[in-house]
Design a protein around this motif. Structure first.
Motif, PDB file in Angstrom:
ATOM      1  N   ASN A  13      39.379  51.902  43.228  1.00 34.06           N
ATOM      2  CA  ASN A  13      40.068  51.271  42.093  1.00 34.06           C
ATOM      3  C   ASN A  13      40.583  52.327  41.124  1.00 34.06           C
ATOM      4  N   ILE A  14      39.706  53.274  40.765  1.00 36.76           N
ATOM      5  CA  ILE A  14      40.084  54.312  39.798  1.00 36.76           C
ATOM      6  C   ILE A  14      41.210  55.173  40.348  1.00 36.76           C
ATOM      7  N   ALA A  15      41.115  55.535  41.623  1.00 33.89           N
ATOM      8  CA  ALA A  15      42.173  56.341  42.235  1.00 33.89           C
ATOM      9  C   ALA A  15      43.512  55.609  42.184  1.00 33.89           C
ATOM     10  N   ALA A  16      43.486  54.295  42.457  1.00 34.80           N
ATOM     11  CA  ALA A  16      44.725  53.507  42.426  1.00 34.80           C
ATOM     12  C   ALA A  16      45.275  53.415  41.003  1.00 34.80           C
ATOM     13  N   GLY A 152      42.799  48.159  34.987  1.00 33.24           N
ATOM     14  CA  GLY A 152      43.550  49.349  34.597  1.00 33.24           C
ATOM     15  C   GLY A 152      44.844  48.905  33.920  1.00 33.24           C
ATOM     16  N   MET A 153      45.911  49.632  34.158  1.00 34.55           N
ATOM     17  CA  MET A 153      47.199  49.254  33.579  1.00 34.55           C
ATOM     18  C   MET A 153      47.994  48.421  34.589  1.00 34.55           C
ATOM     19  N   ALA A 154      48.663  47.374  34.098  1.00 33.69           N
ATOM     20  CA  ALA A 154      49.426  46.491  34.984  1.00 33.69           C
ATOM     21  C   ALA A 154      50.916  46.520  34.691  1.00 33.69           C
ATOM     22  N   LEU A 155      51.283  46.567  33.406  1.00 38.49           N
ATOM     23  CA  LEU A 155      52.686  46.504  33.000  1.00 38.49           C
ATOM     24  C   LEU A 155      52.997  47.654  32.060  1.00 38.49           C
ATOM     25  N   GLU A 200      45.217  47.104  44.473  1.00 40.65           N
ATOM     26  CA  GLU A 200      44.088  48.020  44.619  1.00 40.65           C
ATOM     27  C   GLU A 200      43.483  48.444  43.288  1.00 40.65           C
ATOM     28  N   THR A 201      44.208  48.218  42.191  1.00 34.74           N
ATOM     29  CA  THR A 201      43.700  48.614  40.872  1.00 34.74           C
ATOM     30  C   THR A 201      42.665  47.634  40.323  1.00 34.74           C
ATOM     31  N   VAL A 202      42.580  46.443  40.913  1.00 36.45           N
ATOM     32  CA  VAL A 202      41.724  45.380  40.362  1.00 36.45           C
ATOM     33  C   VAL A 202      40.255  45.622  40.728  1.00 36.45           C
ATOM     34  N   PHE A 203      39.371  45.436  39.766  1.00 34.75           N
ATOM     35  CA  PHE A 203      37.940  45.728  39.905  1.00 34.75           C
ATOM     36  C   PHE A 203      37.265  44.922  41.012  1.00 34.75           C
TER      37      PHE A 203
END
Length: 344
Positions: A13-16, A152-155, A200-203
């Motif tokens: 997640n963090i890498a993405a 994380g950041m989405a937009l 992939e960013t979602v927890f």
């Protein structure tokens, strides 16, 4: 700003999250950023520190925030990136306005491109007035983005291209975003809906809270609880559904939209709008304000002024003046505490 939940975030997640931002904001090994944010929050530890480490860039940390010290570092002219929350930009503006002319010129010069190539705002809605004042002082249009701990950041507004005040842009690389109604059906452009995010960013899950984890996902999409509208290809935030969308007299009112209007009143330095239970209206719109200087303001005066600028159902029905609005460690207004001003 409700009761905290533990967010389990994997290395993947963090890498993405980091590679999405490094790509979108074109991080380089020769970048130099000043960290003025707490490391217990995704804004500081992911967007600033981890992105800098990933890119091989330099991240300089101050022991605590001090507006004059931050301006002095900016004036040195070697920083290329700066990221902060709206409250910090407000304090920097106040310090700049109080400074002598020579210091103002030196501080503003430190923001000049191509040296300072990007300045970002996030973690809370950026008042349009503050964005405009920062542009006047520095020449930079702050890049607004939207995210949260779980995703994380989405937009984000574009690195290159037009950044529209009040908007948070389009999905970042590798992130899928959609707006849905209360039944989970996608809504057309121009219709408000809840933001859902996938990628992939979602927890992974909430720590030891399978019930909360299950409720937070719908068909593989994370339900953010935030409401936005898509206009001309970009997203505009309307607020958190639990505190910023006020249901009054059969209407749904965005507290953020009302706040933007109230901030243009000459007697109001800052404000927060909340909905409070009301037997007649469902919720009544209430405004807590920090007054500008010694200016006086009554509810009747505010309502008369607002009638020229807001639809009747959006006009506040209660007013409280406070020395300072309640805020959390990042400077974000805590709306439940504001609501207590009208219910205690």
């Amino acid at each position: 700003t409700g009761k905290p939940k533990g967010v389990v975030t994997t290395h993947a997640n963090i890498a993405a999250q980091v590679t999405s931002l490094v790509t979108a904001w074109e991080w380089r090994a020769d970048d130099w950023i000043l960290l003025v944010l707490p490391l217990h929050h995704v804004h500081g530890i992911i967007n600033v520190l981890t992105c800098a480490l990933w890119a091989g860039a330099r991240c300089e940390m101050l022991p605590k925030f001090d507006a004059e010290r931050v301006w002095a570092r900016i004036a040195d002219g070697d920083l290329t990136l700066f990221m902060a929350v709206p409250t910090i930009y407000g304090k920097l503006i106040t310090a700049w306005e109080a400074a002598a002319l020579e210091r103002r010129r030196a501080w503003s010069a430190g923001c000049a491109p191509p040296g300072m190539r990007l300045m970002v705002s996030g973690s809370a809605a950026l008042p349009v007035q503050r964005l405009e004042r920062w542009r006047e002082i520095t020449g930079h249009v702050l890049l607004e983005r939207y995210g949260m701990t779980e995703i994380g950041m989405a937009l984000a507004n574009p690195l290159h291209g037009e950044r529209r005040p009040g908007f948070v842009g389009t999905p970042l690389p590798g992130v899928e975003v959609r707006l849905v109604d209360e039944a989970g059906r996608p809504v057309p452009a121009g219709t408000p809906g809840e933001i859902e995010v996938r990628g992939e960013t979602v927890f992974l899950e909430y720590w030891r809270r399978p019930d909360a984890t299950g409720a937070a996902f719908r068909d593989g999409w994370f339900r953010t609880g935030d409401v936005a509208v898509s206009e001309h290809g970009a997203y505009r935030m309307l607020g958190r559904s639990s505190v910023d969308i006020i249901k009054t007299g059969g209407y749904k009112v965005s507290a953020l939209e009302v706040e933007e209007v109230l901030r243009t009143h000459p007697a109001i330095a800052e404000c927060a709008v909340v909905g409070v239970d009301d037997p007649e209206w469902g919720e009544r719109i209430c405004a807590a304000v920090e007054r500008r200087g010694e200016a006086e303001l009554t509810l009747a005066e505010l309502q008369a002024w607002a009638k020229e600028r807001l639809a009747p159902y959006k006009i506040p029905r209660a007013l409280r003046s406070v020395p300072a609005l309640p805020r959390n460690a990042l400077g974000k207004v805590t709306k439940p505490e504001v609501a207590k001003l009208f219910t205690g």
